[in-house]
Design an enzyme around this catalytic site. Structure first.
Site, PDB file in Angstrom:
ATOM      1  CE1 TYR A  37      44.747  59.691  51.040  1.00 11.54           C
ATOM      2  CE2 TYR A  37      44.498  61.613  49.621  1.00 11.54           C
ATOM      3  CZ  TYR A  37      45.310  60.652  50.205  1.00 11.54           C
ATOM      4  OH  TYR A  37      46.659  60.670  49.976  1.00 11.54           O
ATOM      5  CE1 TYR A  42      41.585  41.335  45.067  1.00 11.47           C
ATOM      6  CE2 TYR A  42      40.019  40.275  46.544  1.00 11.47           C
ATOM      7  CZ  TYR A  42      40.287  40.970  45.373  1.00 11.47           C
ATOM      8  OH  TYR A  42      39.254  41.293  44.517  1.00 11.47           O
ATOM      9  CB  THR A  49      31.361  39.958  38.728  1.00 11.49           C
ATOM     10  OG1 THR A  49      30.730  40.604  39.845  1.00 11.49           O
ATOM     11  CG2 THR A  49      30.729  40.454  37.454  1.00 11.49           C
TER      12      THR A  49
HETATM   13  P1  NAD Z   1      41.371  41.444  36.335  1.00 13.59           P
HETATM   14  O1  NAD Z   1      42.571  40.775  36.923  1.00 13.59           O
HETATM   15  O2  NAD Z   1      40.790  40.899  35.086  1.00 13.59           O
HETATM   16  O3  NAD Z   1      41.686  42.974  36.063  1.00 13.59           O
HETATM   17  C1  NAD Z   1      42.550  43.753  36.855  1.00 13.59           C
HETATM   18  C2  NAD Z   1      43.261  44.758  35.948  1.00 13.59           C
HETATM   19  O4  NAD Z   1      44.110  45.596  36.752  1.00 13.59           O
HETATM   20  C3  NAD Z   1      44.179  44.087  34.917  1.00 13.59           C
HETATM   21  O5  NAD Z   1      43.987  44.671  33.653  1.00 13.59           O
HETATM   22  C4  NAD Z   1      45.579  44.339  35.456  1.00 13.59           C
HETATM   23  O6  NAD Z   1      46.578  44.338  34.454  1.00 13.59           O
HETATM   24  C5  NAD Z   1      45.393  45.685  36.130  1.00 13.59           C
HETATM   25  N1  NAD Z   1      46.378  45.970  37.203  1.00 13.59           N
HETATM   26  C6  NAD Z   1      46.709  45.169  38.235  1.00 13.59           C
HETATM   27  N2  NAD Z   1      47.630  45.764  39.008  1.00 13.59           N
HETATM   28  C7  NAD Z   1      47.867  46.993  38.451  1.00 13.59           C
HETATM   29  C8  NAD Z   1      48.716  48.073  38.787  1.00 13.59           C
HETATM   30  N3  NAD Z   1      49.518  48.037  39.858  1.00 13.59           N
HETATM   31  N4  NAD Z   1      48.710  49.167  37.988  1.00 13.59           N
HETATM   32  C9  NAD Z   1      47.915  49.218  36.882  1.00 13.59           C
HETATM   33  N5  NAD Z   1      47.095  48.215  36.521  1.00 13.59           N
HETATM   34  C10 NAD Z   1      47.079  47.117  37.299  1.00 13.59           C
HETATM   35  O7  NAD Z   1      40.284  41.503  37.493  1.00 13.59           O
HETATM   36  P2  NAD Z   1      38.749  41.949  37.448  1.00 13.59           P
HETATM   37  O8  NAD Z   1      37.919  40.774  37.747  1.00 13.59           O
HETATM   38  O9  NAD Z   1      38.469  42.749  36.238  1.00 13.59           O
HETATM   39  O10 NAD Z   1      38.669  42.893  38.736  1.00 13.59           O
HETATM   40  C11 NAD Z   1      38.720  44.294  38.625  1.00 13.59           C
HETATM   41  C12 NAD Z   1      38.584  44.921  40.010  1.00 13.59           C
HETATM   42  O11 NAD Z   1      37.352  44.533  40.606  1.00 13.59           O
HETATM   43  C13 NAD Z   1      39.701  44.503  40.979  1.00 13.59           C
HETATM   44  O12 NAD Z   1      40.069  45.614  41.750  1.00 13.59           O
HETATM   45  C14 NAD Z   1      39.031  43.467  41.829  1.00 13.59           C
HETATM   46  O13 NAD Z   1      39.590  43.412  43.122  1.00 13.59           O
HETATM   47  C15 NAD Z   1      37.593  43.955  41.871  1.00 13.59           C
HETATM   48  N6  NAD Z   1      36.674  42.829  42.119  1.00 13.59           N
HETATM   49  C16 NAD Z   1      36.367  41.930  41.135  1.00 13.59           C
HETATM   50  C17 NAD Z   1      35.533  40.869  41.428  1.00 13.59           C
HETATM   51  C18 NAD Z   1      35.132  39.880  40.372  1.00 13.59           C
HETATM   52  O14 NAD Z   1      34.390  38.927  40.680  1.00 13.59           O
HETATM   53  N7  NAD Z   1      35.523  40.004  39.132  1.00 13.59           N
HETATM   54  C19 NAD Z   1      35.003  40.707  42.708  1.00 13.59           C
HETATM   55  C20 NAD Z   1      35.356  41.616  43.677  1.00 13.59           C
HETATM   56  C21 NAD Z   1      36.181  42.700  43.377  1.00 13.59           C
END
Ligand code: NAD
Ligand code: UDP
Length: 314
Positions: free
Chosen positions: A162, A148, A178
């Protein structure tokens, strides 16, 4: 305001579904791309009733063409909870790297702006505390979190390369922990785990001694930061920290949750997972200055909303 066509990858996930809702409320057309790896249909059930919302079931590791002219792409696709992103680490890397390339190519084809949802995990187990964007981090490249952390670091590199090589319009935000509605109750993150355990009067699972810290941001604040970043001046690419800078230990979080739910739960201790960061807190001076953004919802208020959400969806 002009109606834009906006792609949200990971739109059926926790943050993605909240973002899609906000973009629709703002009068845009939204195309959600998701492979439902961790995403849930129930997160977008309401959105599917809106004519301005379209769902494409697709894995971003595969190339995609979209006929409609796209104005903006928010790239959120990637499992975010450690148990999920560690389940198939090679898939996590591919999503972050190959998926990022595919989305940058899509952005180029449409001359669209692209925002990458990066993470505080790029700082690893930080030695510099709190973390400014200039800190280059302390990541173990061969550890269980590396799929990750290094994947997200490479995705940032791809955005900037890019931009330099092809002039792609990029925006990079580094999201700190979050929480809020539409989190999967079973996805294993600390806020959802503690609330569900407390509501069921089950033991609260503390990993390690519980003295490690995190700084928790409520989802509405985060989404506001994302939208502001996408709308910021073209020459501002980031990376910019988006998070709430008030820091808590996991023991403090557990105590708050127990009090707010009037729970009888007791604490139970488990070993700390490998490479689990000991401290995390963003410096948000850049977001304040460039985006005029400041989180408004503090932890007690946000936990109340989240408890209400879990009580009413069960
Ligand atoms: P989440 O797991 O709820 O959502 C991720 C979504 O991406 C899911 O709907 C999943 O099905 C989809 N997904 C995963 N791999 C995929 C692929 N190869 N193709 C298409 N869809 C795919 O997580 P989240 O908390 O909503 O996080 C969303 C983004 O924000 C992520 O990129 C995460 O790294 C980033 N992020 C979140 C947090 C947090 O605290 N929630 C913190 C830092 C970064
Ligand atoms: N954690 C915990 N109990 C749980 C889940 C997580 O003590 O039931 C700890 C975890 O070890 C970490 C912190 O809470 O130190 C935040 O974990 P989370 O998975 O929510 O986010 P991340 O580690 O990615 O910041």
């Amino acid at each position: 305001m002009l109606m834009k066509t906006i792609v949200v990858t990971g739109g059926a996930g926790f943050l993605g579904s909240n973002l899609c809702q906000r973009l629709l409320n703002d009068g845009n057309k939204v195309i959600c791309i998701d492979n439902f790896y961790t995403g849930r249909m129930e997160n977008i059930q309401q959105l599917l009733l809106d004519n301005n919302f379209a769902l494409i079931r697709h894995d971003i590791e595969e190339k995609i063409t979209i006929d409609d002219k796209i104005d903006e792409i928010f790239n959120l696709a990637c499992p975010a909870s450690p148990p999920h992103y560690q389940k198939s680490p090679t898939k996590t890397i591919k999503t972050n790297v190959i998926g990022m390339i595919n989305m940058l190519e899509l952005a180029n084809k449409h001359r669209a702006k692209i925002l990458q949802a990066s993470t505080s995990e790029v700082y690893g187990d930080p030695i510099v505390h709190p973390q400014p964007e200039s800190y280059r981090g302390n990541v173990n490249p061969i550890g269980i979190r590396a799929c990750y952390d290094e994947g997200k670091r490479c995705a940032e590199t791809l955005c900037f390369d890019y931009n330099r090589e092809f002039g792609t319009q990029i925006k990079v935000i580094r999201i700190f922990n979050t929480y809020g509605p539409n989190m999967d109750p079973k996805d294993g993150r600390v806020v959802s785990n503690f609330i569900l355990q407390a509501l069921n009067n089950e033991d609260i699972t503390i990993y390690g001694d519980g003295k490690q810290t995190r700084s928790f941001c409520y989802v509405d604040d985060l989404i506001e930061g994302m939208i502001r970043m996408m709308g910021s001046e073209d020459s501002f690419y980031g990376p910019v920290n988006i998070g709430n800078p008030v820091e808590f230990t996991m023991l403090e979080l557990a105590e708050k949750v127990i009090n707010l739910t009037n729970s009888k739960s007791k604490l139970i201790y488990f070993p700390l997972p490998a490479d689990d960061p000991t401290q995390r807190k963003p410096i948000i001076t850049l977001a304040k200055e460039k985006l005029k953004w400041n989180p408004k919802i503090q932890l007690d208020e946000g936990l109340d909303y989240m408890i209400y959400y879990f009580l009413h969806r069960q």
